[in-house]
Write an enzyme that holds these catalytic residues in place. Structure first.
Site, PDB file in Angstrom:
ATOM      1  N   GLU A  54       0.861  -1.222  -0.369  1.00 36.52           N
ATOM      2  CA  GLU A  54      -0.316  -0.078  -0.054  1.00 36.52           C
ATOM      3  C   GLU A  54       1.129   1.277  -0.011  1.00 36.52           C
ATOM      4  OE1 GLU A  54      -1.981  -2.545   2.556  1.00 36.52           O
ATOM      5  OE2 GLU A  54       0.369  -2.556   2.007  1.00 36.52           O
ATOM      6  N   CYS A  88      -0.505   0.013   8.025  1.00 40.03           N
ATOM      7  CA  CYS A  88      -0.792   1.214   6.310  1.00 40.03           C
ATOM      8  C   CYS A  88      -2.150   0.974   6.280  1.00 40.03           C
ATOM      9  CB  CYS A  88      -1.117  -0.320   5.713  1.00 40.03           C
ATOM     10  SG  CYS A  88       0.556  -1.011   4.662  1.00 40.03           S
ATOM     11  N   ALA A 158      11.909 -36.648  -8.977  1.00 41.22           N
ATOM     12  CA  ALA A 158      11.775 -35.968 -10.243  1.00 41.22           C
ATOM     13  C   ALA A 158      11.472 -38.070 -10.524  1.00 41.22           C
ATOM     14  CB  ALA A 158      12.504 -36.018 -10.997  1.00 41.22           C
ATOM     15  N   TRP A 178      20.422 -39.246 -14.150  1.00 45.15           N
ATOM     16  CA  TRP A 178      19.853 -37.549 -14.280  1.00 45.15           C
ATOM     17  C   TRP A 178      18.664 -38.064 -14.796  1.00 45.15           C
ATOM     18  CZ3 TRP A 178      20.848 -33.449 -11.753  1.00 45.15           C
ATOM     19  CH2 TRP A 178      19.806 -32.300 -11.835  1.00 45.15           C
ATOM     20  N   LEU A 212      22.164 -28.078  -3.221  1.00 46.20           N
ATOM     21  CA  LEU A 212      20.969 -27.555  -2.985  1.00 46.20           C
ATOM     22  C   LEU A 212      21.206 -26.238  -2.760  1.00 46.20           C
ATOM     23  CD1 LEU A 212      20.500 -29.961  -0.283  1.00 46.20           C
ATOM     24  CD2 LEU A 212      19.312 -30.306  -1.675  1.00 46.20           C
ATOM     25  N   GLY A 294      15.741 -38.180   0.024  1.00 41.16           N
ATOM     26  CA  GLY A 294      15.569 -39.066  -0.759  1.00 41.16           C
ATOM     27  C   GLY A 294      13.942 -40.010  -0.313  1.00 41.16           C
ATOM     28  N   THR A 297      12.559 -40.326   2.716  1.00 39.36           N
ATOM     29  CA  THR A 297      12.340 -39.344   3.637  1.00 39.36           C
ATOM     30  C   THR A 297      11.003 -38.193   3.001  1.00 39.36           C
ATOM     31  OG1 THR A 297      14.634 -38.292   3.861  1.00 39.36           O
ATOM     32  CG2 THR A 297      13.325 -36.203   3.966  1.00 39.36           C
TER      33      THR A 297
END
Length: 353
Positions: A54, A88, A158, A178, A212, A294, A297
């Site tokens: 704002e 605000c 993935a 990969w 990471l 992995g 986890t």
């Protein structure tokens, strides 16, 4: 008027997300000032501790005399208390704004309804709940923090076309494992820049030695988190996560200590270690975390229903054997995004919103 309100509120959302995790643990907020169906000012909350949306929107208006006949659209209720910055809602009153339209009430007990009351008490017309579902989604991390008192949890992994997330490590196969394409690396690193922390298990550190960090995008590196029960890493800087290049938290059962950028935090040895980790991270002001692996986890968080969102990357290759992907509690995804010959399936926990 209703369609106009929705149109300008959508613009607020577009602005709000620009704040990314730079504003955490604050919400992502955008604001637009409109005079006679024309935007004359806009802004968003850019960084924690600095001016709110704002303030930036009002300051961007060149002719302040127009404010008394203008509407301000804000994606979240204007604050009404003194924190890092002044309230605000008070600024809007002082600016003599005519009308205020918001998407969501602020779930923070210090604010909830208070900002709207200040505006109404000063004869400012208030409209609420405009695109409130979309507004809640934009601020899903903040709503999770306020309502569940923990970080917003994103599970990400993935898998291959045949459903594997890794090769068989026991066979010590020397091969490229990969899964996703190069374009997906950019998406993954952009995601890291959007969230506060990223967590992997001890086996992932040992097997993959991940950094990471952010290398294929721009932004702030997430805080790295790992569970190492018996402190087997022992300050071994050959592991990338202990290289002191960014803050890392190692949860363990043995000790508390600080070594450079690496903080070792002791937790109790019981079946609630995930809850302990989340509580401590929340107390540290971490509003969101990516659980990247992995499998063990990830499955622990799924089993305890400790997740809000899943991002599953589907590669275009096959492993034929190895570690099967986790089993998720839903069979259809909520949304899908195609990136080259890979795709991302987005799942949202039915209890997340």
């Amino acid at each position: 008027m209703i369609e106009d309100d929705k149109r300008y509120m959508s613009r607020c959302f577009n602005l709000a997300v620009l704040g990314k995790n730079n504003v955490s643990p604050n919400p992502r907020v955008g604001a637009v000032v409109v005079y006679k169906d024309k935007i004359i000012g806009e802004g968003y909350h850019k960084e924690y501790g600095f001016s709110h949306a704002e303030v930036n929107a009002i300051n961007s208006v060149e002719d302040k005399s127009l404010l008394k006949d203008s509407t301000i659209y804000v994606s979240l209720e204007p604050c009404c208390h003194y924190g890092k910055t002044p309230p605000c809602a008070k600024l809007l009153v002082e600016s003599k704004i005519k009308r205020c339209v918001i998407s969501n009430f602020d779930p923070n007990p210090k604010v909830f309804g208070g900002g709207m009351k200040i505006l109404k008490d000063n004869d400012i017309e208030v409209v609420t709940d405009v695109l409130k579902e979309q507004g809640r989604f934009v601020n899903r991390r903040f709503f999770c923090n306020q309502e569940k008192k923990r970080p917003y949890i994103i599970i990400k992994y993935a898998k291959t076309l045949d459903g594997f997330i890794d090769v068989d490590r026991k066979e010590n196969k020397i091969k490229d494992n990969w899964i996703s394409n190069d374009a997906m690396k950019v998406w993954v690193h952009k995601q890291r820049s959007d969230e506060d922390a990223i967590m992997v298990g001890m086996n992932t550190v040992i097997n993959d030695n991940p950094k990471l960090n952010i290398r294929y995008s721009f932004g702030k590196n997430p805080i790295r988190v790992v569970m190492d029960r018996d402190n087997t890493f022992k300050e071994n800087t050959s592991f990338n996560i202990l290289d002191n290049s960014q803050k890392t938290i190692v949860f363990n059962y043995l000790e508390n200590k600080q070594v450079g950028e690496n903080e070792y935090i002791q937790i109790e040895e019981n079946n609630k270690q995930e809850e302990q980790i989340l509580n401590i991270l929340f107390e540290k002001g971490i509003g969101s975390i990516i659980i990247e692996g992995g499998k063990k986890t990830i499955e622990k968080f799924i089993e305890k229903n400790l997740w809000d969102e899943m991002n599953i990357i589907i590669g275009n290759n096959m492993f034929y054997s190895g570690t099967k992907s986790p089993i998720i509690p839903y069979y259809t995804y909520n949304n899908v995004e195609q990136i080259g010959d890979n795709r991302i399936e987005y799942f949202y926990n039915k209890n997340a919103f």
